[in-house]
Scaffold this motif. Structure first.
Motif, PDB file in Angstrom:
ATOM      1  N   VAL A 117       0.833  -1.198  -0.141  1.00  0.00           N
ATOM      2  CA  VAL A 117      -0.051   0.067   0.075  1.00  0.00           C
ATOM      3  C   VAL A 117       0.900   1.457   0.003  1.00  0.00           C
ATOM      4  CG1 VAL A 117      -1.819   1.206   1.274  1.00  0.00           C
ATOM      5  CG2 VAL A 117      -1.962  -1.114   0.981  1.00  0.00           C
ATOM      6  N   PHE A 118       1.978   1.179   0.662  1.00  0.00           N
ATOM      7  CA  PHE A 118       2.865   2.422   0.836  1.00  0.00           C
ATOM      8  C   PHE A 118       3.438   2.750  -0.652  1.00  0.00           C
ATOM      9  CE2 PHE A 118       7.299   4.058   1.513  1.00  0.00           C
ATOM     10  CZ  PHE A 118       6.866   5.207   2.132  1.00  0.00           C
ATOM     11  N   VAL A 119       3.995   1.613  -1.359  1.00  0.00           N
ATOM     12  CA  VAL A 119       4.391   1.965  -2.790  1.00  0.00           C
ATOM     13  C   VAL A 119       3.452   2.502  -3.735  1.00  0.00           C
ATOM     14  CG1 VAL A 119       5.688   0.600  -4.624  1.00  0.00           C
ATOM     15  CG2 VAL A 119       6.442   0.108  -2.214  1.00  0.00           C
ATOM     16  N   PHE A 120       2.242   1.888  -3.599  1.00  0.00           N
ATOM     17  CA  PHE A 120       1.227   2.079  -4.487  1.00  0.00           C
ATOM     18  C   PHE A 120       1.116   3.672  -4.120  1.00  0.00           C
ATOM     19  CE2 PHE A 120      -3.336   2.672  -5.637  1.00  0.00           C
ATOM     20  CZ  PHE A 120      -3.198   2.559  -6.857  1.00  0.00           C
ATOM     21  N   SER A 121       0.689   4.088  -3.055  1.00  0.00           N
ATOM     22  CA  SER A 121       0.302   5.333  -2.558  1.00  0.00           C
ATOM     23  C   SER A 121       1.339   6.197  -3.033  1.00  0.00           C
ATOM     24  CB  SER A 121       0.169   5.418  -1.075  1.00  0.00           C
ATOM     25  OG  SER A 121      -0.968   4.420  -0.618  1.00  0.00           O
ATOM     26  N   LEU A 122       2.806   5.911  -2.854  1.00  0.00           N
ATOM     27  CA  LEU A 122       3.714   7.034  -3.260  1.00  0.00           C
ATOM     28  C   LEU A 122       3.988   6.985  -4.835  1.00  0.00           C
ATOM     29  CD1 LEU A 122       6.754   6.091  -0.987  1.00  0.00           C
ATOM     30  CD2 LEU A 122       5.567   8.331  -0.851  1.00  0.00           C
ATOM     31  N   ALA A 123       3.716   6.181  -5.498  1.00  0.00           N
ATOM     32  CA  ALA A 123       3.770   6.122  -6.920  1.00  0.00           C
ATOM     33  C   ALA A 123       2.511   6.455  -7.637  1.00  0.00           C
ATOM     34  CB  ALA A 123       4.525   4.774  -7.532  1.00  0.00           C
ATOM     35  N   VAL A 124       1.375   6.553  -7.004  1.00  0.00           N
ATOM     36  CA  VAL A 124       0.121   6.767  -7.755  1.00  0.00           C
ATOM     37  C   VAL A 124      -0.768   7.914  -7.209  1.00  0.00           C
ATOM     38  CG1 VAL A 124      -1.667   5.940  -8.906  1.00  0.00           C
ATOM     39  CG2 VAL A 124       0.268   4.317  -9.066  1.00  0.00           C
ATOM     40  N   LEU A 125      -1.322   7.284  -6.011  1.00  0.00           N
ATOM     41  CA  LEU A 125      -2.302   8.111  -5.202  1.00  0.00           C
ATOM     42  C   LEU A 125      -1.771   9.518  -4.728  1.00  0.00           C
ATOM     43  CD1 LEU A 125      -3.865   5.468  -2.891  1.00  0.00           C
ATOM     44  CD2 LEU A 125      -4.498   6.104  -5.031  1.00  0.00           C
ATOM     45  N   LEU A 126      -0.673   9.557  -4.495  1.00  0.00           N
ATOM     46  CA  LEU A 126      -0.273  10.900  -3.802  1.00  0.00           C
ATOM     47  C   LEU A 126       0.160  11.925  -5.165  1.00  0.00           C
ATOM     48  CD1 LEU A 126       0.438  12.117  -1.038  1.00  0.00           C
ATOM     49  CD2 LEU A 126       2.800  11.440  -1.294  1.00  0.00           C
ATOM     50  N   PRO A 127       0.932  11.606  -6.099  1.00  0.00           N
ATOM     51  CA  PRO A 127       1.155  12.595  -7.122  1.00  0.00           C
ATOM     52  C   PRO A 127      -0.194  12.895  -7.802  1.00  0.00           C
ATOM     53  CG  PRO A 127       1.811  10.378  -7.683  1.00  0.00           C
ATOM     54  CD  PRO A 127       1.755  10.304  -6.037  1.00  0.00           C
ATOM     55  N   VAL A 128      -1.110  11.959  -8.160  1.00  0.00           N
ATOM     56  CA  VAL A 128      -2.114  12.088  -8.786  1.00  0.00           C
ATOM     57  C   VAL A 128      -3.257  13.016  -8.036  1.00  0.00           C
ATOM     58  CG1 VAL A 128      -4.275  11.017  -9.455  1.00  0.00           C
ATOM     59  CG2 VAL A 128      -2.012   9.861 -10.051  1.00  0.00           C
ATOM     60  N   ALA A 129      -3.340  12.817  -6.659  1.00  0.00           N
ATOM     61  CA  ALA A 129      -4.229  13.351  -5.832  1.00  0.00           C
ATOM     62  C   ALA A 129      -3.857  15.031  -5.889  1.00  0.00           C
ATOM     63  CB  ALA A 129      -4.379  12.973  -4.150  1.00  0.00           C
ATOM     64  N   ILE A 130      -2.368  15.222  -5.671  1.00  0.00           N
ATOM     65  CA  ILE A 130      -1.871  16.608  -5.808  1.00  0.00           C
ATOM     66  C   ILE A 130      -2.085  17.428  -7.141  1.00  0.00           C
ATOM     67  CG2 ILE A 130       0.575  16.335  -6.161  1.00  0.00           C
ATOM     68  CD1 ILE A 130      -0.790  18.682  -3.410  1.00  0.00           C
ATOM     69  N   LEU A 131      -1.966  16.487  -8.273  1.00  0.00           N
ATOM     70  CA  LEU A 131      -2.291  16.950  -9.281  1.00  0.00           C
ATOM     71  C   LEU A 131      -3.532  17.465  -9.741  1.00  0.00           C
ATOM     72  CD1 LEU A 131       0.197  15.058 -11.530  1.00  0.00           C
ATOM     73  CD2 LEU A 131       0.592  17.462 -11.028  1.00  0.00           C
ATOM     74  N   CYS A 132      -4.580  16.587  -9.141  1.00  0.00           N
ATOM     75  CA  CYS A 132      -5.983  16.822  -9.052  1.00  0.00           C
ATOM     76  C   CYS A 132      -6.267  18.016  -8.271  1.00  0.00           C
ATOM     77  CB  CYS A 132      -6.759  15.660  -8.637  1.00  0.00           C
ATOM     78  SG  CYS A 132      -6.856  14.311  -9.633  1.00  0.00           S
ATOM     79  N   TYR A 133      -5.747  18.579  -7.420  1.00  0.00           N
ATOM     80  CA  TYR A 133      -5.918  19.511  -6.346  1.00  0.00           C
ATOM     81  C   TYR A 133      -5.340  20.881  -7.164  1.00  0.00           C
ATOM     82  CZ  TYR A 133      -5.097  23.109  -2.816  1.00  0.00           C
ATOM     83  OH  TYR A 133      -5.127  24.270  -2.154  1.00  0.00           O
ATOM     84  N   TRP A 134      -4.131  20.861  -7.801  1.00  0.00           N
ATOM     85  CA  TRP A 134      -3.804  21.870  -8.561  1.00  0.00           C
ATOM     86  C   TRP A 134      -4.352  22.302  -9.823  1.00  0.00           C
ATOM     87  CZ3 TRP A 134      -0.401  25.945  -7.304  1.00  0.00           C
ATOM     88  CH2 TRP A 134       0.323  25.541  -6.029  1.00  0.00           C
ATOM     89  N   SER A 135      -4.971  21.115 -10.405  1.00  0.00           N
ATOM     90  CA  SER A 135      -5.470  21.238 -11.722  1.00  0.00           C
ATOM     91  C   SER A 135      -6.939  21.764 -11.396  1.00  0.00           C
ATOM     92  CB  SER A 135      -6.126  19.910 -12.250  1.00  0.00           C
ATOM     93  OG  SER A 135      -4.590  19.173 -12.838  1.00  0.00           O
ATOM     94  N   PHE A 136      -7.814  21.562 -10.267  1.00  0.00           N
ATOM     95  CA  PHE A 136      -8.905  22.349  -9.950  1.00  0.00           C
ATOM     96  C   PHE A 136      -8.563  23.934  -9.628  1.00  0.00           C
ATOM     97  CE2 PHE A 136     -10.515  18.127  -8.474  1.00  0.00           C
ATOM     98  CZ  PHE A 136     -11.386  17.911  -9.618  1.00  0.00           C
ATOM     99  N   SER A 137      -7.417  24.135  -9.025  1.00  0.00           N
ATOM    100  CA  SER A 137      -6.986  25.386  -8.705  1.00  0.00           C
ATOM    101  C   SER A 137      -6.441  26.103 -10.166  1.00  0.00           C
ATOM    102  CB  SER A 137      -6.004  25.624  -7.945  1.00  0.00           C
ATOM    103  OG  SER A 137      -5.394  26.827  -7.918  1.00  0.00           O
ATOM    104  N   GLY A 138      -5.934  25.519 -10.890  1.00  0.00           N
ATOM    105  CA  GLY A 138      -5.662  26.089 -12.329  1.00  0.00           C
ATOM    106  C   GLY A 138      -6.861  26.468 -13.160  1.00  0.00           C
ATOM    107  N   ILE A 139      -7.625  25.332 -13.201  1.00  0.00           N
ATOM    108  CA  ILE A 139      -8.987  25.577 -13.982  1.00  0.00           C
ATOM    109  C   ILE A 139      -9.917  26.720 -13.521  1.00  0.00           C
ATOM    110  CG2 ILE A 139     -11.243  24.553 -14.564  1.00  0.00           C
ATOM    111  CD1 ILE A 139      -9.694  21.767 -14.356  1.00  0.00           C
ATOM    112  N   ARG A 140      -9.950  26.888 -12.122  1.00  0.00           N
ATOM    113  CA  ARG A 140     -10.802  28.216 -11.580  1.00  0.00           C
ATOM    114  C   ARG A 140      -9.707  29.247 -12.206  1.00  0.00           C
ATOM    115  NH1 ARG A 140     -11.056  25.070  -6.871  1.00  0.00           N
ATOM    116  NH2 ARG A 140      -9.157  26.082  -5.920  1.00  0.00           N
TER     117      ARG A 140
END
Length: 475
Positions: A246-269
């Motif tokens: 779970v730690f490896v998957f979170s570091l490699a996928v969940l964490l970067p994708v989640a932060i990119l989603c957050y900044w994408s919403f900020s950028g879209i606004r």
């Protein structure tokens, strides 16, 4: 040569070599351990984890590096919340190795997992009947039999590290590829760039020579016809194993994708999805579509000649076509700049140069998928079609091509996504005013406009994930 040997080459050799060794070693350990956990143990949800742990391949390293910078960087989320950062992000061997490892370990993981699923357990049973414990049988019997797969995965990881530009440039860690790019674009010194490229090609050829020599001196074969999976109970190690996966998957996928989603919403606004953004999407799709179609068409005769009519000519042609994968994109672009600027200036710089560079780089991916697909077509079908009156083109169109179509499409999907993600060759060869998603992600991120860079990076990841799923479904 003398100036570069005195000033640049020692530091570049040290930085590039150390980064390659660190990333390759970490990827081998993580990828082999994960492959063993999901194939040979009673890990909960192992079947689902098999494809989830391959998803980091869908994340371009420069997009993943952007996500981690947005978390751990000086202006990142942790820095804004706490006022300090845990470790330096820029010019850091540790952080650059960490970023490249989490997105490159799947090369080792997928190859080792494929071999483990085909490996017979009769050798382990024989070793245990001779008195070895289960752990010792794994170390002395199974692990040595995995050496070819581990070596192939490690070689792929090393090539990727040597050719990576986006992540190392974004993290300001100087390697040969980034130095070559800045010699061309920053100092306009093509002679220095050519010298550095020559050294990098020698390093790449050296890795190939070491791998082939190791393959000749160690031969592996299996005489067991019975293949089955003997599940190893984890016992008290099951919770730590689940936490590790779970730690490896979170570091490699969940964490970067989640932060990119957050900044994408900020950028879209703030207006990131302007009309120019859709122009970047159209440019990316145009190049990727043209390159994937040309690769699929060009791949068919090369693969068929090598498989059905083996000769020195067909073997040489195939090896030349495969050579592009081992050459970094920045060196391919530099070579094309020399050739087209001097001999064909009317093509420099045009969209055709960008497409040709992508074709040289990613044709091996289509060839690999095509060879795998053609291997499943018995040669007897060719003879049957010819005996019934079909000509060469009729036989290819009505018999061979339909049976190869799933593999051809999978190879085309791989080329499409690789072209979508390609950065250094596009940066150097693109016509004035022609930007793709990967180019804009790198430019916006390097200038600190993270909200504008995040939507493009997220879109590339989504497209890459869809293509990866297609490849895994077809394999």
């Amino acid at each position: 040569w003398r100036r570069l040997f005195d000033e640049r080459l020692p530091a570049l050799l040290w930085n590039t070599g150390l980064l390659t060794v660190c990333v390759t070693s970490a990827s081998v350990v993580i990828g082999t351990l994960l492959a063993f956990l999901v194939v040979r143990t009673d890990l909960p949800g192992a079947r689902r984890w098999r494809w989830l742990l391959a998803l980091p391949l869908a994340v371009p390293p420069y997009a993943g590096a952007l996500g981690f910078v947005l978390i751990f960087g000086p202006r990142g989320m942790i820095g804004e919340l706490t006022g300090w950062s845990f470790f330096p992000v820029y010019e850091s061997l540790f952080f650059t190795s960490f970023v490249l490892t989490v997105f490159r370990y799947p090369y080792v993981y997928l190859i080792v997992m494929a071999l483990l699923r085909r490996m017979s357990n009769s050798y382990e049973e024989t070793a245990r009947s001779c008195g070895l414990s289960h752990p010792k049988a794994l170390l002395k019997v199974t692990l040595p039999m995995l050496r070819p797969a581990i070596g192939a995965g490690a070689l792929l990881v090393a090539f990727c590290v040597l050719s990576d530009f986006g992540a190392v440039a974004m993290l300001r860690y100087e390697t040969f590829v980034s130095a070559i790019y800045y010699q061309i674009e920053g100092r306009f010194d093509r002679s220095a760039a050519a010298v550095l490229s020559a050294v990098l090609i020698v390093i790449t050829l050296g890795l190939l020579w070491i791998e082939r020599r190791g393959r000749r001196t160690r031969r592996y074969s299996s005489t067991a016809e019975r293949t089955f999976i003997d599940t190893v109970p984890l016992g008290r190690w099951k919770p730590p194993a689940v936490v590790f996966v779970v730690f490896v998957f979170s570091l490699a996928v969940l964490l970067p994708v989640a932060i990119l989603c957050y900044w994408s919403f900020s950028g879209i606004r703030s207006g990131a999805l302007s009309s120019r953004f859709f122009v970047y999407i159209f440019n990316s799709l145009t190049v990727a579509t043209v390159v994937s179609v040309v690769c699929m068409v060009f791949m068919l005769p090369v693969v068929y000649l090598r498989s059905r009519y083996p000769s020195v000519f067909s073997r040489v042609i195939s090896q030349i076509c495969f050579a592009g994968y081992a050459i970094p994109g920045v060196i391919v672009a530099l070579g094309m700049i020399f050739v087209f600027h001097r001999l064909l200036p009317w093509l420099y710089p045009t969209l055709a140069m960008v497409a040709l560079a992508h074709f040289v780089r990613f044709l091996p991916q289509a060839l690999g998928a095509g060879e795998s697909a053609l291997a499943r077509v018995p040669p007897a079908l060719d003879e049957a079609a010819r005996s019934l009156g079909a000509g060469p083109f009729g036989m290819m169109g009505r018999v061979i091509f339909p049976m190869m179509l799933p593999g051809i499409l999978a190879g085309g999907a791989l080329v499409f996504v690789s072209s979508l993600k390609e950065l250094p060759a596009t940066l150097l060869l693109r016509p004035p005013g022609f930007d793709t998603l990967s180019v804009r992600v790198w430019i916006e991120a390097s200038e600190g406009f993270y909200g504008r860079a995040a939507p493009g990076a997220l879109l590339i990841i989504i497209a890459s994930a869809l293509a990866l799923k297609l490849m895994l479904d077809r394999s």
